[in-house]
Write an enzyme that holds these catalytic residues in place. Sequence first.
Site, PDB file in Angstrom:
ATOM      1  N   ASP A  99      13.232 -31.062  -1.745  1.00 57.20           N
ATOM      2  CA  ASP A  99      12.148 -30.816  -2.706  1.00 57.20           C
ATOM      3  C   ASP A  99      10.771 -31.136  -2.125  1.00 57.20           C
ATOM      4  OD1 ASP A  99      14.256 -30.362  -4.384  1.00 57.20           O
ATOM      5  OD2 ASP A  99      13.567 -31.708  -5.962  1.00 57.20           O
ATOM      6  N   HIS A 244      14.006 -34.963   0.094  1.00 61.09           N
ATOM      7  CA  HIS A 244      12.607 -34.500   0.035  1.00 61.09           C
ATOM      8  C   HIS A 244      12.089 -34.231   1.445  1.00 61.09           C
ATOM      9  CE1 HIS A 244      13.267 -36.613  -3.769  1.00 61.09           C
ATOM     10  NE2 HIS A 244      12.356 -35.810  -4.269  1.00 61.09           N
TER      11      HIS A 244
HETATM   12 ZN    ZN Z   1       9.628 -33.124  -6.654  1.00 56.37          ZN
END
Ligand code: ZN
Length: 278
Positions: A99, A244
Amino acid sequence: MQKDQLFTRRRMLLSGAAALGAAGTAGAVLAEVGEETPRTAAAPAAGPQARQALKPSSFRLQPLTGYGPPRAAPRKLKVREEPILQISGRGRRMVLTFDDGPHPDYTPHILDTLARYDVRAMFFVCGECVADNRELLARMADAGHVVGNHTWTHPLLTTLRRKEIRSEMERTSDVIQDAYGERPQWFRAPYGAWNRATFQLGAEMGMEPLAWTVDTTDWMEPGTRTIIDQVENGAAPGVVVLSHDAGGDRSQTVRAIREWLPYLLDSGYHLTVPRRRV
Ligand code: ZN
């Protein structure tokens, strides 16, 4: 290369071929993900206009046969009330998601590692990051990764008005289409903060909401070893892993995946991406 890994690339090249989604290994995930969702709110075909041209009485008397082929009723937009948390575990499948990117310092390293092991993953990107790193989305497309919508500026959507949420999501789908080659079919709310408006708008834009099962906690920068442990201990069929590739110093994430990815493969997991009919 695995059959389903080839699939994404082919789907991009042949975008619009409706039958493709049902082919090959797609079935297993479709069963989990649910029924086909229209990409846009279905509008009735020629029905109403045609009917307006007829007097009500003559329309009622018109026999069904001889009045053209029967039309399918417009499909109702399916709006979820909660996000999808996992996929079908058949074949020891797992899905890797990254992400907040793309980020020029971290995303290329993650892409390198995925390429080294011939693994496909999902990237939930933010529009404002895409705008500055379009070439990374082109690289994702070439490698067969799936790109999802993670809004433009990564706001807490539950604090925004519907109009603002729509703008966050729509702009992002637009820039993804431009840089990646097709509109996203998946979205993920920042912070996992969903509400009814996000589900409704996502459905209207033809996207399914995907959450996650295992959080690597890399966003807390807890140390490479902790991230590796989170993935290896959380691994199970059907799991969706959250990592991430931007939003902070992600060097721990980059180092960790070099360890946990081969571990998962050695453990017999099939790292894949979910499919939907298009
Ligand atoms: Zn996020």
